[in-house]
Motif scaffolding. Structure first.
Motif, PDB file in Angstrom:
ATOM      1  N   ILE A   7       0.920  -1.107   0.094  1.00 26.78           N
ATOM      2  CA  ILE A   7       0.073  -0.165  -0.002  1.00 26.78           C
ATOM      3  C   ILE A   7       1.025   1.369  -0.055  1.00 26.78           C
ATOM      4  CG2 ILE A   7      -1.972   1.172   1.215  1.00 26.78           C
ATOM      5  CD1 ILE A   7      -2.537  -1.600   0.425  1.00 26.78           C
ATOM      6  N   ILE A   8       0.785   1.982  -1.154  1.00 27.69           N
ATOM      7  CA  ILE A   8       1.730   3.116  -1.142  1.00 27.69           C
ATOM      8  C   ILE A   8       1.113   4.279  -1.518  1.00 27.69           C
ATOM      9  CG2 ILE A   8       3.699   1.513  -1.981  1.00 27.69           C
ATOM     10  CD1 ILE A   8       3.162   2.549  -4.865  1.00 27.69           C
ATOM     11  N   LYS A   9       1.734   5.608  -1.552  1.00 28.55           N
ATOM     12  CA  LYS A   9       1.251   6.719  -1.925  1.00 28.55           C
ATOM     13  C   LYS A   9       1.276   6.752  -3.546  1.00 28.55           C
ATOM     14  CE  LYS A   9       2.772   9.495   2.183  1.00 28.55           C
ATOM     15  NZ  LYS A   9       3.380  10.636   2.513  1.00 28.55           N
ATOM     16  N   PRO A  10       0.182   7.338  -3.894  1.00 28.84           N
ATOM     17  CA  PRO A  10      -0.083   7.286  -5.433  1.00 28.84           C
ATOM     18  C   PRO A  10       1.032   7.853  -6.130  1.00 28.84           C
ATOM     19  CG  PRO A  10      -2.132   8.259  -4.297  1.00 28.84           C
ATOM     20  CD  PRO A  10      -1.076   7.936  -3.480  1.00 28.84           C
ATOM     21  N   PHE A  11       1.832   9.040  -5.622  1.00 28.73           N
ATOM     22  CA  PHE A  11       2.850   9.804  -6.565  1.00 28.73           C
ATOM     23  C   PHE A  11       4.287   8.745  -6.504  1.00 28.73           C
ATOM     24  CE2 PHE A  11       3.339  11.463  -2.327  1.00 28.73           C
ATOM     25  CZ  PHE A  11       4.662  11.483  -1.881  1.00 28.73           C
TER      26      PHE A  11
END
Length: 112
Positions: A7-11
């Motif tokens: 699960i990561i930040k979109p950018f």
């Protein structure tokens, strides 16, 4: 075989994709997600009104790897997705008992 769910930040998607490609992984699945962790979202101001954003936009990256590639893939995702700020995400690793490539019928490591 192992399944890595990050699960990561979109950018950070392009950096994670490049890092996985550099360690020899070719395929991945990316899902748009919303969620929160310990930070429980954040408060924003819109037209003078304050409101709480409970669910923050995230991406879920899924990759299935051979056991021998696990450590390299984890390091690649972890280093590429890290910003050092709250909300960087999590990585989950689970066992995969079988993989079948639908087109050819290949199974196991050959199907990855």
């Amino acid at each position: 075989m192992k399944k890595i769910e990050a699960i990561i930040k979109p950018f950070k998607l392009d950096e994670v994709k490049e890092a996985l490609h550099e360690v020899g992984l070719q395929g991945m699945t990316v899902l748009e997600a919303k969620g929160f962790g310990r930070q429980r979202g954040h408060t924003e101001l819109y037209r003078g009104a304050e409101y709480v954003v409970d669910f923050l936009p995230k991406l879920k990256v899924e990759v299935v790897v051979a056991d021998s590639q696990l450590e390299a893939a984890l390091e690649a995702v972890s280093s590429a997705a890290q910003t050092g700020k709250i909300g960087d995400g999590k990585i989950f690793v689970s066992d995969v008992s079988e993989v079948v490539r639908i087109r050819t019928g290949e199974t196991g490591d050959q199907a990855i």
